[in-house]
Motif scaffolding. Sequence first.
Motif: not given
Lengths: 110, 115
Positions: B35, B37, B40-43, B91, B102, B106-108
């Motif tokens: 993924y 991001r 600062g917008k959506e993932i 990500f 879902y 997740f990784g950092p």
Amino acid sequence: GNSVTQMEGPVTLSEEAFLTINCTYTATGYPSLFWYVQYPGEGLQLLLKATKADDKGSNKGFEATYRKETTSFHLEKGSVQVSDSAVYFCALYNNNDMRFGAGTRLTVKP
Amino acid sequence: EAGVTQFPSHSVIEKGQTVTLRCDPISGHDNLYWYRRVMGKEIKFLLHFVKESKQDESGMPNNRFLAERTGGTYSTLKVQPAELEDSGVYFCASSPSRARTYEQYFGPGTRLTVT
């Protein structure tokens, strides 16, 4: 199509304050709804979920209710703590499609 | 049990250079997702591997992005050549074969800055 809109941040609160982070969605059919949280330096974690209308997801004092009539899934907590400081993401899953909101950064001050 | 790890945690490169991001999923997880991001917008979803095969790469923005998962273990995401708009946090997530979509770990993230 599927989309999620959540309240822009950042949000700064004092400890023990009430928290609301708004989230609305657009989807066809019956999506599942989620809140994820990302603590500093860590990956996203699933905080809570609701899979059908009127379900309430809850975890760690946080709650969110799946409102189909208002297409909303607002996150609430009655009394925030400093340790709740993080970025919160609203998300939906529908028809093999996972969508996230833009995230809301919450800072809780002692 | 180790979680999802990503390397590097932060990368700063110049426009036109190449960068390779790495993701090590949780051992035994067949599903691996990337993924992004941006600003600062959506993932946004990029792609999904099942073992070494690309199950869905509909989110890959253009052919400057190449993802691989040789042997079905770790994955790399290469950006070549990088552009300014590629800056963001990347990500990776993984899940077992029978998990619901879902239920991802997740990784950092890797923060990529293109200057």
